[in-house]
Scaffold this motif. Structure first.
Motif, short mmCIF file in Angstrom:
data_model
loop_
_atom_site.label_atom_id
_atom_site.label_comp_id
_atom_site.label_asym_id
_atom_site.label_seq_id
_atom_site.Cartn_x
_atom_site.Cartn_y
_atom_site.Cartn_z
N GLU A 167 -13.07 17.71 -4.22
CA GLU A 167 -11.99 16.90 -3.23
C GLU A 167 -12.33 15.58 -3.18
N SER A 200 -10.41 13.48 -5.81
CA SER A 200 -8.88 13.19 -5.20
C SER A 200 -8.82 12.06 -4.63
N ARG A 201 -9.77 11.80 -3.63
CA ARG A 201 -9.86 11.07 -2.61
C ARG A 201 -10.28 9.82 -3.24
N LEU A 254 -7.23 8.18 -5.01
CA LEU A 254 -6.45 7.68 -3.96
C LEU A 254 -6.60 6.35 -3.74
N LEU A 310 -4.74 5.05 4.39
CA LEU A 310 -4.87 6.13 3.72
C LEU A 310 -5.13 7.46 4.60
N VAL A 327 -3.13 13.60 -12.83
CA VAL A 327 -2.35 13.78 -11.44
C VAL A 327 -1.06 14.16 -11.99
N ASP A 341 0.44 17.79 -10.84
CA ASP A 341 1.57 17.74 -10.19
C ASP A 341 2.70 18.67 -10.79
N VAL A 378 0.79 5.66 -1.67
CA VAL A 378 0.56 7.07 -2.24
C VAL A 378 1.32 7.42 -3.29
N GLU A 392 1.22 15.95 -4.93
CA GLU A 392 0.12 16.41 -4.15
C GLU A 392 -0.62 15.81 -3.14
N HIS A 393 -0.75 14.35 -3.51
CA HIS A 393 -1.19 13.21 -2.65
C HIS A 393 -0.16 13.03 -1.50
N GLU A 431 -0.57 16.07 1.03
CA GLU A 431 -1.73 15.71 1.80
C GLU A 431 -1.65 14.75 3.10
N GLN A 432 -1.18 13.53 2.41
CA GLN A 432 -0.96 12.58 3.50
C GLN A 432 -0.18 13.01 4.67
#
Length: 314
Positions: free
Chosen positions: A55, A58-59, A62, A82, A133, A137, A168, A172-173, A176-177
């Motif tokens: 994880e 991914s962060r 971002l 974020l 990404v 995706d 963003v 996927e991001h 999440e957000q």
């Protein structure tokens, strides 16, 4: 609605391993699948279950991607935009700085703030990250046509705060957000009640099916036994649920709402309705039905029959 992975960034509280692996494939509760927030949570959980990396990676991406538009004059402001816990953000920037991808300098106008700058190494990492990404995706959204993915991303971006929408990128991001924001908005409506939006699912099912064995509740919610136990413990400790004997099998317990539980169900139901109204306003005319349909298509492979059930409900 049940507990999900990602809580650290959504509420600033740690998330347990039980919460992180709560969702399981199966028939989803029809009473909940009309809610955008619930479907979004299930899509987020499904994407997370297919994670092919840590994880943190991914962060980190971002944050790097957000810096491509120029220097950020406040590390804390970027963390807020974020939805990243401040403490976690410090660790992210430490890693990126150690790799030479980000330069952190004191803000001369406010010595308590750090200015974040993307280095050439960081720009190269962003280019590679964007390719990764895009590939991920494409796998996660294989059930949708390209034009549907574009539309999905547009609708998801509408669920984010204005200052975050351009930061963003990637389905996927965005999922999440958007999931984190809707959960925050819902929980804020329950401030002072001792309730969370996640309590709506078990309370509403017990109101219909109780007295109900805990195993059956887990099946109804399509979550794991440990996650169900954690939820039930919260509700029992809060005086909302009573553990009694199953009238059909005296060897096991059955769960039943208390009088206070029925009262609390009304409170959380009101919050869920208010959240649904907020979502409809953010998405605009027709957007809610459109997003619901796209999320159902993403979930159909893991939850066969969901699209058909949604069609009947529509």
């Amino acid at each position: 609605m049940t507990i999900v992975r990602g809580e650290p960034d959504a509420t600033r509280n740690p998330v347990s391993a039980t919460e992180a692996t709560a969702e399981v494939p199966g028939v989803l509760p029809e009473a909940l699948t009309g809610f955008i927030g619930y479907l979004l949570r299930r899509v987020f959980a499904h994407f997370t279950s297919l994670a092919d990396g840590p994880e943190d990676g991914s962060r980190d991406f971002l944050v790097l991607d957000a810096l491509t538009g120029g220097d950020w004059v406040s590390q804390l402001d970027l963390a807020e935009r974020l939805g990243i816990n401040r403490t976690i953000m410090v660790g992210v920037i430490d890693r990126l700085e150690d790799r030479g991808q980000v330069l952190r300098t004191r803000n001369p106008d406010n010595r308590r703030q750090y200015i974040l700058s993307l280095t050439d190494v960081g720009r190269s990492a962003v280019e590679a990250g964007r390719r990764a990404v895009a590939e991920r995706d494409a796998r996660l959204t294989a059930a949708l046509r390209p034009e549907q993915v574009t539309r999905l991303n547009t609708l998801l971006a509408r669920l984010l705060p204005q200052g975050t929408q351009d930061l963003v990128q990637g389905t996927e991001h965005l999922v999440e957000q958007a999931h984190h924001r809707l959960r925050r908005l819902g929980d804020e409506k329950l401030t002072g009640t001792g309730l969370r939006v996640r309590h709506y699912g078990p309370l509403s099912i017990l109101a219909i099916s109780g007295p109900c064995p805990q195993q059956r509740l887990a099946q109804e919610l399509a979550i794991t036994g440990p996650a169900t136990s954690q939820l039930v413990d919260e509700l029992v400790d809060g005086g909302m649920v009573h553990r009694g004997r199953d009238p059909h099998d005296r060897r096991r317990h059955a769960l039943e709402l208390t009088e206070f539980g029925h009262t609390q169900l009304k409170a959380v139901a009101r919050a869920v309705d208010l959240l649904a109204a907020d979502i409809a306003e953010l998405l605009g005319p027709g957007g809610e039905d459109e997003l619901r349909s796209l999320l159902v298509q993403l979930l159909e492979p893991a939850h066969p029959g969901l699209a058909e059930a949604a069609g009947r409900r529509g």
